[in-house]
Design an enzyme around this catalytic site. Structure first.
Site, PDB file in Angstrom:
ATOM      1  CG  ASN A  68      41.556  36.631  42.963  1.00 49.89           C
ATOM      2  OD1 ASN A  68      41.098  36.816  41.841  1.00 49.89           O
ATOM      3  ND2 ASN A  68      42.852  36.505  43.175  1.00 49.89           N
ATOM      4  CD  GLU A  89      45.884  37.034  40.845  1.00 44.86           C
ATOM      5  OE1 GLU A  89      44.677  37.279  41.084  1.00 44.86           O
ATOM      6  OE2 GLU A  89      46.327  35.874  40.797  1.00 44.86           O
ATOM      7  CG  ASP A 130      45.370  36.372  30.671  1.00 42.12           C
ATOM      8  OD1 ASP A 130      44.905  35.697  29.728  1.00 42.12           O
ATOM      9  OD2 ASP A 130      44.770  36.514  31.739  1.00 42.12           O
ATOM     10  CG  HIS A 135      42.042  37.180  38.524  1.00 44.77           C
ATOM     11  ND1 HIS A 135      42.601  36.070  39.120  1.00 44.77           N
ATOM     12  CD2 HIS A 135      41.411  36.696  37.421  1.00 44.77           C
ATOM     13  CE1 HIS A 135      42.328  34.995  38.420  1.00 44.77           C
ATOM     14  NE2 HIS A 135      41.600  35.346  37.377  1.00 44.77           N
TER      15      HIS A 135
HETATM   16  C1  GLP Z   1      41.940  32.950  34.331  1.00 51.63           C
HETATM   17  C2  GLP Z   1      42.105  34.062  33.309  1.00 51.63           C
HETATM   18  C3  GLP Z   1      41.009  35.083  33.431  1.00 51.63           C
HETATM   19  C4  GLP Z   1      39.644  34.401  33.499  1.00 51.63           C
HETATM   20  C5  GLP Z   1      39.594  33.506  34.700  1.00 51.63           C
HETATM   21  C6  GLP Z   1      38.242  32.815  34.891  1.00 51.63           C
HETATM   22  O1  GLP Z   1      42.485  33.258  35.567  1.00 51.63           O
HETATM   23  N1  GLP Z   1      43.368  34.715  33.416  1.00 51.63           N
HETATM   24  O2  GLP Z   1      41.075  35.945  32.332  1.00 51.63           O
HETATM   25  O3  GLP Z   1      38.658  35.369  33.587  1.00 51.63           O
HETATM   26  O4  GLP Z   1      40.596  32.524  34.512  1.00 51.63           O
HETATM   27  O5  GLP Z   1      38.179  31.630  34.182  1.00 51.63           O
HETATM   28  P1  GLP Z   1      36.917  30.681  34.119  1.00 51.63           P
HETATM   29  O6  GLP Z   1      36.054  31.221  33.049  1.00 51.63           O
HETATM   30  O7  GLP Z   1      37.486  29.332  33.771  1.00 51.63           O
HETATM   31  O8  GLP Z   1      36.274  30.692  35.442  1.00 51.63           O
END
Ligand code: GLP
Length: 240
Positions: free
Chosen positions: A135, A142, A67, A137
């Protein structure tokens, strides 16, 4: 879905790294689906160290990221393109032409989504690495995203904007939308590894591993994948 609980974050990323290294060694032209976020940093560090010390080569490896924030250019320090260069690509021998990330500043959203879907179709992923949002995702899919979704522009929820604001100077700077691979795209990878660390992920981990498969909790779809493994540290796995 196989779930493995590790004593520490370090042992979790070490195990994940072993899987990545095996794939890269077996097939120097492998396609890796990559993720951003704090959880991935330790894994990328091990890949960098190994590339430097043991000369494991990523020269012909192709990567596709999950993304990118809409409206951020690749040069923006908050963009995922920048994160990937800083935390991995600039420190291994991968050729930048082999790395793919949605273009955050693409003016024509539909055209960009189509372009990305074409890349995904032409480069079947050997492995998809995934983190998880609190949440539920995955990428920026989402809650209530259709399981049949392909690359699209997602509107981020308040909770995601708040969670991700820790990396921005001010919450007002967090983009409200993002280009993201869809759930169908994610599920097309041959193998998936989900990494989760820390207490704030414990509820999400419990829900997606033990809960019912529902679009209300996107990560739950992974229960339907034929080759998905989940690596959590003991804090993220404390409710299992
Ligand atoms: C973002 C990304 C996700 C990732 C999430 C968790 O929202 N779009 O792909 O899994 O963060 O990130 P972290 O590893 O910093 O908790």
């Amino acid at each position: 879905m196989q779930v493995k609980v590790f004593n520490s974050y370090e042992s979790l990323v070490k195990k994940a790294f072993g899987i990545v290294k095996n794939i890269v060694k077996r097939n120097p032209y492998a396609v890796l689906g990559l993720a951003t976020g704090n959880t991935m940093i330790g894994l990328y560090k091990l890949m960098i160290e190994d590339c430097k010390q043991n000369r494991t080569s990523y020269k012909h490896i192709r990567t596709i990221n999950l993304d990118e924030y809409k409206g951020l250019s690749a040069g923006d320090e908050q963009s995922y393109a920048y994160y990937m260069r800083k935390n991995l690509f600039d420190k291994i021998d991968i050729s930048s032409g082999n790395t793919h990330i949605p273009i955050g500043i693409a003016e024509n959203e539909d055209a960009e989504c189509k372009r990305y879907n074409k890349i995904l179709d032409s480069l079947p992923r050997d492995l998809q690495i995934l983190g998880i949002g609190s949440n539920g995702h995955i990428a920026f899919n989402e809650p209530n995203t259709k399981f049949g979704s392909e690359t699209h522009v997602a509107k981020l929820t308040e909770s995601t904007i708040t969670a991700n604001s820790r990396l921005f100077k001010d919450i007002s700077e967090v983009p409200e939308k993002a280009f993201t691979m869809g759930i169908k795209n994610i599920m097309q990878a041959k193998q998936i590894i989900v990494l989760a660390s820390g207490e704030d992920k414990a509820e999400a981990v419990y829900n997606f591993v033990k809960g019912k498969v529902t679009e209300k909790f996107p990560a739950s779809v992974l229960q339907l994948h034929p080759n998905c493994i989940v690596f959590v540290d003991k804090t993220a796995g404390c409710l299992l």
